[in-house]
Enzyme design. Structure first.
Site, PDB file in Angstrom:
ATOM      1  N   SER A 253       0.843  -1.197   0.000  1.00  0.00           N
ATOM      2  CA  SER A 253       0.000   0.000   0.000  1.00  0.00           C
ATOM      3  C   SER A 253       0.875   1.243   0.000  1.00  0.00           C
ATOM      4  O   SER A 253       1.920   1.284   0.661  1.00  0.00           O
ATOM      5  CB  SER A 253      -0.901   0.015   1.236  1.00  0.00           C
ATOM      6  OG  SER A 253      -1.789  -1.082   1.243  1.00  0.00           O
ATOM      7  N   ASP A 502      -9.168  -3.358   2.034  1.00  0.00           N
ATOM      8  CA  ASP A 502      -7.906  -3.660   1.378  1.00  0.00           C
ATOM      9  C   ASP A 502      -7.214  -4.667   2.284  1.00  0.00           C
ATOM     10  O   ASP A 502      -6.457  -4.322   3.174  1.00  0.00           O
ATOM     11  CB  ASP A 502      -7.053  -2.399   1.241  1.00  0.00           C
ATOM     12  CG  ASP A 502      -5.726  -2.671   0.526  1.00  0.00           C
ATOM     13  OD1 ASP A 502      -5.532  -3.803   0.050  1.00  0.00           O
ATOM     14  OD2 ASP A 502      -4.878  -1.753   0.470  1.00  0.00           O
TER      15      ASP A 502
END
Length: 505
Positions: A253, A502
């Site tokens: 990320s 996520d």
């Protein structure tokens, strides 16, 4: 059945080219070599020196312009700061990468795929066992063996047609992939010792399924572990090319904002926790994660350890105190998010839930919001809640000083923190889901009356499920409804794009 053949040629630099440029590379290489040889009238004794020079120069040239010919970009590491402290927690490091001029246009919530390398030590041991060290840095041409009976046999696109064996084993093949039974069967055929061969044959047999599951899969035994366990097993390197899968990129990320710039450079931040796999009783030795181990080895010379009590300004000072500049490169490519981004309307309130390194994309959210507030005082921003969890307050409270500064500046409205290993009483929250339950009424009001969007980032196996169950529980309790109806309400939030995840396995 072995269907590759290797033709030894000359040395080339360790570069990886996109598949679409491989043919152009080889044609250009052959053209330059032929022209230079004919022009300089070199005899056979000088051809090797010429080829080495040409391939090194050409490889460096293509590496320099790699971001133009392919999607992968070699980002320069600007800094590496350790965010955790002590042996009781995982070593966590934030990398600041320069992607100026890369063409990478990211938004907070996007991820990057980092292309790692295998451990040099493990590759060296494999080559030594296979007795190919002498030709490890000699270029080979890889092609399908003439007359092979395998249908549609071809060289995999992730293996360069011309490369050194070291390069292929270190950057192209996943040498830690769990060996499949078909691979074990081929290894057994190249094992001299009868007892070792019998053991390998049993592992790949139908009767040895339970043994295979325990000894290979559960114990995480890799190719190197098998070679060390069965010393007389010495397959030709072509067998590895045929059976080892591709070394895959690892997703990370993005923990920064595209609006962040330093000395004119566009910054891109990622966080990694150094994974450690203890030695197994069935043979697998201690090792670090493939990508995190490589990143840590690469950046260790420039890593900065910062005290958890330092202020943000003190952190920045320490990061600029290094006199020596070591240019390190990380190959990566952008992976656009399919929805895990900030609301287009900044006035929409958001709830962020991310323990450990799951806080990474949310640091990107907060940093982006801070940058936008500095650019425009007219923008109206909604409330931001952050639920963060770690093991110890003084050891792995990631970004503590920065988050506390966001609270002071109004960037972050509420910060709920839990410490799973701290002994502070029975009613003290240990996990992020505990804090969600503790502020259940406020949480439900924020979601259904103020229309907050929920973002969850972390592992799917435990955290993702536990957070979902906690949210269902508080909805059920506060609205006095059945669990099934509460879950339907969460499903509705997901369909509206207001419950976004996520998560990784």
């Amino acid at each position: 059945m072995q269907f590759f053949r290797l033709l030894s040629t000359l040395s080339v630099p360790h570069t990886t080219l996109p598949k679409r440029t491989q043919q152009c590379y080889l044609r250009l290489l052959d053209l330059i070599f032929t022209l230079a040889k004919n022009t300089l009238c070199l005899n056979d004794g000088r051809e090797v020196d010429l080829a080495c020079f040409i391939t090194t120069f050409l490889g460096a040239f293509l590496l320099l312009f790699r971001d133009i010919v392919g999607h992968t970009y070699l980002a320069t590491v600007m800094s590496a700061r350790q965010l955790s402290y002590g042996c009781e927690v995982k070593k966590t490091v934030e990398l600041c990468l320069d992607v100026q001029g890369s063409g990478i246009e990211y938004q907070p919530g996007d991820t990057v795929g980092v292309i790692p390398q295998n451990s040099e030590d493990e590759v060296q041991k494999i080559m030594k066992h296979l007795k190919i060290l002498e030709r490890a840095d000699t270029v080979v041409t890889i092609s399908v063996k003439p007359g092979t009976v395998k249908k549609k046999a071809c060289v995999p696109p992730y293996i360069p047609v011309k490369a050194t064996l070291r390069h292929i084993l270190q950057t192209c093949l996943d040498i830690r992939a769990v060996p499949k039974k078909t691979f074990l069967r081929v290894l057994a055929a190249h094992t001299e010792d009868p007892s070792e061969r019998c053991r390998l044959e049993k592992l790949c047999s139908k009767e040895g399924s339970a043994d295979y599951s325990e000894f290979v899969v559960t114990a995480r035994n890799t190719l190197l572990d098998l070679l060390e366990t069965f010393p007389s097993c010495c397959p030709p390197v072509e067998v590895l090319l045929e059976h080892l899968p591709r070394l895959q990129a690892r997703p990370y990320s993005i923990a920064s904002s595209p609006l962040q710039k330093k000395n004119g450079c566009t910054e891109l931040h990622i966080i990694y926790s150094l994974l450690e796999f203890p030695a197994s009783e069935h043979g697998a030795g201690f090792r670090y994660g493939t990508c995190t181990g490589w990143l840590d080895y690469l950046t260790r010379p420039i890593q900065t350890v910062i005290s958890p009590h330092d202020s943000v300004s003190e952190e920045l000072k320490r990061l600029t105190l290094k006199d020596e500049f070591v240019e390190l490169k990380v190959p990566l490519y952008l992976r656009k998010s399919t929805g895990f981004n900030l609301p287009t309307d900044p006035s929409v309130p958001i709830i962020l839930i991310g323990p450990g390194t799951g806080v990474a994309p949310f640091m990107g959210f907060l940093r982006h919001r801070q940058a936008k507030q500095r650019r425009s005082s007219e923008l109206v921003f909604g409330e931001v809640w952050l639920f963060f969890g770690c093991r110890f307050e003084d050891k792995d409270f990631l970004y503590r000083s920065e988050l506390e500064k966001y609270i002071e500046d109004g960037i972050l409205t509420h910060l709920f923190v839990s410490f799973s290993r701290e002994k502070r009483g029975e009613n003290v929250p240990h996990y992020v889901q505990d804090n969600i339950k503790l502020c259940g009424r406020r949480f439900v009001k924020q979601v259904f009356e103020k229309s907050s969007s929920i973002y969850v980032c972390g592992d799917a196996k435990n955290m993702g499920k536990d957070v979902l169950d906690a949210i269902v529980s508080v909805i059920q309790n506060e609205k006095d409804i059945e669990e099934q109806k509460a879950r339907l309400m969460v499903t509705e939030l997901q369909s509206q794009g207001r419950y976004l995840q996520d998560i990784w396995i």
